[in-house]
Design an enzyme around this catalytic site. Structure first.
Site, PDB file in Angstrom:
ATOM      1  CE1 TYR A 154      35.993 -95.063 102.577  1.00 36.17           C
ATOM      2  CE2 TYR A 154      36.306 -95.753 100.172  1.00 36.17           C
ATOM      3  CZ  TYR A 154      35.328 -95.387 101.280  1.00 36.17           C
ATOM      4  OH  TYR A 154      33.875 -95.133 100.731  1.00 36.17           O
ATOM      5  CG  HIS A 295      28.847 -94.102 102.356  1.00 29.95           C
ATOM      6  ND1 HIS A 295      30.248 -93.784 102.493  1.00 29.95           N
ATOM      7  CD2 HIS A 295      28.711 -94.837 101.310  1.00 29.95           C
ATOM      8  CE1 HIS A 295      31.073 -94.549 101.660  1.00 29.95           C
ATOM      9  NE2 HIS A 295      30.243 -95.225 100.662  1.00 29.95           N
ATOM     10  NE  ARG A 298      26.829 -96.704  98.318  1.00 29.39           N
ATOM     11  CZ  ARG A 298      26.670 -97.455  97.352  1.00 29.39           C
ATOM     12  NH1 ARG A 298      25.627 -97.904  96.849  1.00 29.39           N
ATOM     13  NH2 ARG A 298      27.847 -98.217  96.679  1.00 29.39           N
ATOM     14  N   GLY A 328      21.563 -87.776  99.414  1.00 28.06           N
ATOM     15  CA  GLY A 328      20.064 -87.650  99.012  1.00 28.06           C
ATOM     16  C   GLY A 328      19.764 -86.421  98.039  1.00 28.06           C
ATOM     17  NE  ARG A 330      18.942 -89.399  94.082  1.00 30.54           N
ATOM     18  CZ  ARG A 330      19.846 -89.442  94.836  1.00 30.54           C
ATOM     19  NH1 ARG A 330      20.799 -88.413  95.518  1.00 30.54           N
ATOM     20  NH2 ARG A 330      19.990 -90.803  95.600  1.00 30.54           N
ATOM     21  N   GLY A 349      26.450 -87.718  94.619  1.00 29.73           N
ATOM     22  CA  GLY A 349      27.207 -88.774  94.234  1.00 29.73           C
ATOM     23  C   GLY A 349      26.429 -89.552  93.047  1.00 29.73           C
ATOM     24  NE  ARG A 350      22.684 -94.429  95.196  1.00 36.80           N
ATOM     25  CZ  ARG A 350      22.243 -95.065  96.425  1.00 36.80           C
ATOM     26  NH1 ARG A 350      21.489 -94.060  97.100  1.00 36.80           N
ATOM     27  NH2 ARG A 350      22.754 -96.137  96.845  1.00 36.80           N
TER      28      ARG A 350
HETATM   29  C1  FNR Z   1      29.676 -93.802  97.458  1.00 34.25           C
HETATM   30  N1  FNR Z   1      30.171 -92.868  98.303  1.00 34.25           N
HETATM   31  C2  FNR Z   1      31.709 -93.078  98.696  1.00 34.25           C
HETATM   32  N2  FNR Z   1      32.242 -92.235  99.473  1.00 34.25           N
HETATM   33  C3  FNR Z   1      33.499 -92.128  99.653  1.00 34.25           C
HETATM   34  O1  FNR Z   1      34.072 -91.463 100.522  1.00 34.25           O
HETATM   35  N3  FNR Z   1      34.570 -93.096  99.030  1.00 34.25           N
HETATM   36  C4  FNR Z   1      34.007 -94.028  98.087  1.00 34.25           C
HETATM   37  O2  FNR Z   1      34.453 -94.630  97.242  1.00 34.25           O
HETATM   38  C5  FNR Z   1      32.570 -93.848  97.882  1.00 34.25           C
HETATM   39  N4  FNR Z   1      31.980 -94.797  96.877  1.00 34.25           N
HETATM   40  C6  FNR Z   1      30.455 -94.790  96.574  1.00 34.25           C
HETATM   41  C7  FNR Z   1      29.879 -95.477  95.577  1.00 34.25           C
HETATM   42  C8  FNR Z   1      28.413 -95.503  95.273  1.00 34.25           C
HETATM   43  C9  FNR Z   1      28.303 -96.348  94.201  1.00 34.25           C
HETATM   44  C10 FNR Z   1      27.826 -94.358  96.098  1.00 34.25           C
HETATM   45  C11 FNR Z   1      26.420 -94.333  95.887  1.00 34.25           C
HETATM   46  C12 FNR Z   1      28.578 -93.663  97.078  1.00 34.25           C
HETATM   47  C13 FNR Z   1      29.639 -91.788  98.989  1.00 34.25           C
HETATM   48  C14 FNR Z   1      29.402 -90.713  98.272  1.00 34.25           C
HETATM   49  O3  FNR Z   1      30.691 -89.929  98.407  1.00 34.25           O
HETATM   50  C15 FNR Z   1      28.466 -89.730  98.767  1.00 34.25           C
HETATM   51  O4  FNR Z   1      28.650 -89.554 100.304  1.00 34.25           O
HETATM   52  C16 FNR Z   1      26.949 -90.103  98.517  1.00 34.25           C
HETATM   53  O5  FNR Z   1      26.813 -90.784  97.266  1.00 34.25           O
HETATM   54  C17 FNR Z   1      26.075 -88.788  98.586  1.00 34.25           C
HETATM   55  O6  FNR Z   1      24.722 -89.149  98.466  1.00 34.25           O
HETATM   56  P1  FNR Z   1      23.909 -89.149  96.966  1.00 34.25           P
HETATM   57  O7  FNR Z   1      24.449 -87.860  96.331  1.00 34.25           O
HETATM   58  O8  FNR Z   1      24.360 -90.280  96.427  1.00 34.25           O
HETATM   59  O9  FNR Z   1      22.611 -89.363  97.265  1.00 34.25           O
END
Ligand code: FNR
Length: 402
Positions: A154, A295, A298, A328, A330, A349-350
């Site tokens: 970032y 993301h 989100r 997404g 899973r 991620g999740r």
């Molecule tokens: C993220 N993601 C994210 N991406 C990133 O570049 N830097 C970050 O700090 C974060 N932090 C973050 C926190 C949480 C709680 C979530 C759920 C996601 C996005 C992450 O890298 C990724 O793009 C998504 O999580 C992918 O989707 P799924 O697998 O969670 O469905």
């Protein structure tokens, strides 16, 4: 071939492997703030829902009488051989889920021999996470571990701080850098907004930032002592990075140049690409790859499903740059579909957040090992010997009619 079914202790999966059940268990275990941070989507969750629904529009076409005894989930990413086309997506402030934050996650990734991407919003120092990643790879009993780690940037508006973060990443063996473009301000997430959760983030270890020498200088200049004023220090770190002010294509190119200068030319990619025009710009500007991602739904609610964006982007630039996918995923069938639609690699991620929340490193290992094992079994019952084969036959492996 890697036997994902056997955990490091030689046992089968410890508990249920269903992602929905893992999510339920994580919800029961986490604090309300932790749960909201992990689960909240932008707005009405339309994009989150669209991400999931897009997978249902494609169905895998299994092949019979293929000798899948020979199958292998291995692939390569930026020249590194890894055990599956699955990586640990960057996720911030892991101490909200587990007292040791990013350390158990990086260790589990090392043990599984899958790439780990550390977020700039991490709650542990870059160097400590690198060590944990190495230790995890070294202690892997089945000898299949490997420490491949990337750094997610970032980008601060403070160039000296950016240089310092990238230098630390290079010095600690992070071998690629991904610049996230979609989150220079956090999206409107109702649960977080309603509970002032964003303010809560300030209070929990932003140790990645606080351990930075340039940032420490900035704190001194502002007269903030992080030991006495941890919330103020955390808030200043967050304001430095999530400032609500976007960057430009030129600035992204500058960051790539800086990373290349410091790392001796290692890969630099963009994360959060959703439009074909942006993907073309990524090629035009000479970035080494891109992650099609929203993301996890989100950021911009109502945005295009990530899998739909993937199809269009692959059609436009799939032969010109290294296209990766997230949002997404899973299950193994989701991984398969993204690969068949042209992604070279998939990040999750999740899924690992749920594992971390439930049972620390063991839980992370469980969640992602299970996903890899499921992919291995899917290749067996579906008649696919290699990841390359899934990619090569591409859309022919899918029924995507209405
Ligand atoms: C993220 N993601 C994210 N991406 C990133 O570049 N830097 C970050 O700090 C974060 N932090 C973050 C926190 C949480 C709680 C979530 C759920 C996601 C996005 C992450 O890298 C990724 O793009 C998504 O999580 C992918 O989707 P799924 O697998 O969670 O469905």
């Amino acid at each position: 071939r890697h036997n994902f079914w056997k955990s490091n202790t030689g046992e089968n999966p410890l508990f249920n492997t269903d992602p929905g059940k893992l999510e339920d268990q994580a919800k029961a275990k986490l604090t309300q703030n932790g749960w909201y941070y992990a689960s909240s989507n932008a707005g009405q969750s339309h994009t989150h829902t669209a991400n999931r629904q897009a997978f249902y529009r494609h169905r895998i076409i299994p092949r019979m009488l293929v000798d899948t005894e020979q199958r292998d989930t291995k692939t390569t990413i930026f020249g590194h051989e890894v055990n599956a086309p699955i990586g640990f997506a960057p996720v911030g402030i892991n101490k909200i889920y587990h007292p040791q934050g990013e350390l158990p996650v990086a260790s589990a990734a090392g043990g599984l021999g899958l790439p780990y991407c550390l977020s700039t919003a991490g709650s542990q120092p870059i160097e400590d996470v690198a060590k944990s990643n190495e230790d995890g790879a070294a202690k892997s009993k089945d000898g299949a571990g490997s420490a491949v780690r990337f750094f997610q940037l970032y980008m601060p508006h403070d160039d000296e701080l950016t240089r310092s973060l990238l230098q630390r990443a290079v010095d600690s063996g992070y071998t690629a850098c991904g610049l996230t473009l979609d989150t220079w301000q956090l999206g409107w997430r109702h649960d977080d907004v309603a509970t002032s959760n964003y303010a809560f983030y300030h209070g929990i270890g932003a140790d990645l930032g606080l351990s930075d020498p340039v940032f420490q200088k900035r704190l001194r200049e502002a007269g903030i002592d992080p030991k006495k004023q941890p919330n103020e220090a955390g808030a200043m770190w967050i304001d430095n990075v999530w400032h609500g002010r976007a960057h430009t294509w030129e600035k992204a190119r500058w960051a790539m140049g800086l990373w290349k200068e410091l790392s001796g030319g290692k890969p630099f990619y963009l994360k959060g690409i959703q439009s074909v025009d942006d993907a073309k710009k990524c090629v035009e500007y000479g970035f080494d790859g891109l992650v099609v991602s929203n993301h996890a739904g989100r950021q911009a609610d109502g945005a295009i499903a990530s899998l739909d964006a993937l199809e269009k982007i692959v059609a436009a630039v799939g032969d010109k740059t290294y296209v990766m996918y997230d949002s997404g995923v899973r299950s193994a069938s989701d991984v398969f579909k993204a690969l068949a639609l042209g992604a070279q690699f998939v990040w999750v991620g999740r899924l690992w957040i749920w594992g971390l929340s439930i049972m620390g490193e063991t839980g992370v290992d469980h969640a992602i090992r299970s996903l890899c094992a499921e992919l291995d079994i899917l290749m067996n019952v579906g008649g696919f010997q290699s990841i390359e084969q899934i990619k090569k036959d591409g859309k022919k492996n899918l029924d995507s009619g209405e």
